[in-house]
Design a protein around this motif. Structure first.
Motif, PDB file in Angstrom:
ATOM      1  N   SER A  85       0.429  -1.280  -0.016  1.00 24.46           N
ATOM      2  CA  SER A  85      -0.186  -0.056   0.087  1.00 24.46           C
ATOM      3  C   SER A  85       0.781   1.163  -0.293  1.00 24.46           C
ATOM      4  O   SER A  85       2.174   1.183   0.478  1.00 24.46           O
ATOM      5  N   ILE A  86       0.004   2.060  -0.492  1.00 21.81           N
ATOM      6  CA  ILE A  86       0.736   4.045  -0.209  1.00 21.81           C
ATOM      7  C   ILE A  86       1.338   3.637   0.922  1.00 21.81           C
ATOM      8  O   ILE A  86       2.342   5.127   1.262  1.00 21.81           O
ATOM      9  N   ASP A  87       0.716   3.837   2.197  1.00 21.86           N
ATOM     10  CA  ASP A  87       0.786   4.183   3.364  1.00 21.86           C
ATOM     11  C   ASP A  87       1.898   3.504   3.901  1.00 21.86           C
ATOM     12  O   ASP A  87       3.040   4.415   4.594  1.00 21.86           O
ATOM     13  N   GLU A  88       1.824   1.828   3.080  1.00 23.45           N
ATOM     14  CA  GLU A  88       3.513   1.082   3.805  1.00 23.45           C
ATOM     15  C   GLU A  88       4.708   1.797   3.223  1.00 23.45           C
ATOM     16  O   GLU A  88       5.599   1.180   4.008  1.00 23.45           O
ATOM     17  N   ALA A  89       3.984   1.811   1.499  1.00 28.62           N
ATOM     18  CA  ALA A  89       5.620   2.512   1.180  1.00 28.62           C
ATOM     19  C   ALA A  89       5.970   3.997   1.626  1.00 28.62           C
ATOM     20  O   ALA A  89       7.727   4.268   2.043  1.00 28.62           O
ATOM     21  N   ILE A  90       5.004   4.754   2.686  1.00 26.96           N
ATOM     22  CA  ILE A  90       5.511   6.160   2.585  1.00 26.96           C
ATOM     23  C   ILE A  90       6.288   5.802   4.261  1.00 26.96           C
ATOM     24  O   ILE A  90       7.381   6.196   4.453  1.00 26.96           O
ATOM     25  N   ALA A  91       6.312   4.579   4.951  1.00 29.30           N
ATOM     26  CA  ALA A  91       6.565   4.848   5.744  1.00 29.30           C
ATOM     27  C   ALA A  91       8.222   4.207   5.445  1.00 29.30           C
ATOM     28  O   ALA A  91       9.502   4.391   5.988  1.00 29.30           O
ATOM     29  N   ARG A  92       8.078   3.212   5.076  1.00 33.12           N
ATOM     30  CA  ARG A  92       9.226   2.360   4.787  1.00 33.12           C
ATOM     31  C   ARG A  92      10.666   3.744   3.759  1.00 33.12           C
ATOM     32  O   ARG A  92      11.622   3.926   4.521  1.00 33.12           O
ATOM     33  N   ASP A  93      10.238   4.310   3.083  1.00 37.01           N
ATOM     34  CA  ASP A  93      10.521   5.225   2.706  1.00 37.01           C
ATOM     35  C   ASP A  93      11.498   6.550   3.540  1.00 37.01           C
ATOM     36  O   ASP A  93      12.381   6.514   3.465  1.00 37.01           O
ATOM     37  N   ALA A  94      10.251   7.097   4.905  1.00 42.83           N
ATOM     38  CA  ALA A  94      10.439   7.230   5.425  1.00 42.83           C
ATOM     39  C   ALA A  94      12.158   7.191   6.424  1.00 42.83           C
ATOM     40  O   ALA A  94      13.089   7.472   6.755  1.00 42.83           O
ATOM     41  N   TRP A  95      11.910   5.549   6.750  1.00 41.04           N
ATOM     42  CA  TRP A  95      13.102   4.689   7.221  1.00 41.04           C
ATOM     43  C   TRP A  95      14.254   4.465   6.068  1.00 41.04           C
ATOM     44  O   TRP A  95      15.263   5.279   7.264  1.00 41.04           O
ATOM     45  N   LEU A  96      13.950   4.776   5.330  1.00 40.74           N
ATOM     46  CA  LEU A  96      15.077   4.366   4.759  1.00 40.74           C
ATOM     47  C   LEU A  96      15.822   6.075   4.149  1.00 40.74           C
ATOM     48  O   LEU A  96      17.579   5.955   4.505  1.00 40.74           O
ATOM     49  N   GLU A  97      15.099   6.919   4.434  1.00 39.50           N
ATOM     50  CA  GLU A  97      15.896   8.529   4.160  1.00 39.50           C
ATOM     51  C   GLU A  97      16.388   8.726   5.466  1.00 39.50           C
ATOM     52  O   GLU A  97      17.706   9.129   5.474  1.00 39.50           O
ATOM     53  N   THR A  98      16.064   7.801   6.848  1.00 34.47           N
ATOM     54  CA  THR A  98      16.411   8.057   7.759  1.00 34.47           C
ATOM     55  C   THR A  98      17.942   7.541   7.801  1.00 34.47           C
ATOM     56  O   THR A  98      18.672   8.281   8.464  1.00 34.47           O
ATOM     57  N   ILE A  99      17.664   6.566   7.924  1.00 33.43           N
ATOM     58  CA  ILE A  99      19.111   5.786   7.629  1.00 33.43           C
ATOM     59  C   ILE A  99      20.251   6.084   7.007  1.00 33.43           C
ATOM     60  O   ILE A  99      21.452   6.028   7.135  1.00 33.43           O
TER      61      ILE A  99
END
Length: 245
Positions: free
Chosen positions: A121-135
């Protein structure tokens, strides 16, 4: 979209159609993008209108980010384990012993499947993108030893994720046209930088939590911190927009 509930005062009235309720936010975001990031009033109004008209208020804006809230909670749970039990025990508990000995970047990348739901889902992709940007920003936090995470480093990691998840959410819902308004890479980079700086400063300015007791927090305590942090951020972003009229 996450369905709204009535836990804060009964059934919610039906929201306008998506195209209508995001119109003002998208118009102001486009104005901000056309300015190359110089029209600060436009971005404040855009985010204000997203919260108020697009989602129906800050509490609804929080509800709509369920996967990001879940990921933020899981990230704090991992950080709690690192502070309380150390890296080896935390990785063992997560069945990720193979990450032991890797760089901080490698370990956090390896934690992605633990922190983020594996969904389409888009919402799950948002969370993943945010985590990878934090990394990608880990070097900025000065973390050299996961057995000696400081409270300040935990706070920085947490707030970085919160800010990135809000940024990605806003880009996805009101900012998608911004990149189409200019063929000039410098202009695109300028408005992206100004946008991110605005959100990240607002998240930090609104934060009232205390990470000094993380090792003693329960899972319920962590959920409360996550939800409160999102709520305070959206509330401040709404108030800052109101100051622009």
């Amino acid at each position: 979209e996450e369905q709204q509930d009535g836990q804060d005062g009964g059934p919610k009235p039906p929201m306008p159609a998506p195209g209508e309720r995001f119109r003002s936010a998208r118009t102001n975001f486009s104005r901000f993008a056309r300015s190359g990031g110089s029209d600060r009033r436009a971005i404040r109004r855009a985010v204000r209108d997203y919260v108020r008209s697009g989602t129906g208020g800050s509490k609804n804006a929080v509800r709509r980010m369920a996967p990001s809230r879940a990921a933020a909670g899981k990230a704090l749970g991992v950080l709690r384990g690192l502070q309380r039990d150390g890296m080896q025990e935390t990785l063992r508990r997560l069945n990720l012993q193979n990450l032991s000995g890797g760089s901080v970047q490698d370990i956090f990348t390896g934690l992605t499947e633990v922190v983020c739901q594996d969904g389409g889902s888009i919402d799950e992709a948002i969370a993943r993108d945010a985590w990878l940007e934090t990394i990608a920003e880990l070097d900025q936090f000065g973390i050299g030893n996961l057995d000696a995470l400081t409270n300040d480093q935990v706070t920085e990691l947490f707030l970085s994720f919160i800010a990135h998840s809000i940024e990605v959410r806003l880009y996805q819902e009101i900012g998608v046209n911004g990149f189409k308004l200019s063929d000039d890479l410098d202009d695109i980079e300028a408005f992206d930088r100004q946008f991110r700086d605005y959100i990240e400063r607002s998240v930090r300015d609104s934060f009232s939590g205390d990470m000094s007791q993380l090792s003693d927090m329960s899972d319920d305590d962590i959920r409360h911190v996550v939800d409160t942090t999102y709520l305070e951020a959206w509330e401040l972003l709404e108030q800052l927009g109101d100051m622009e009229g």
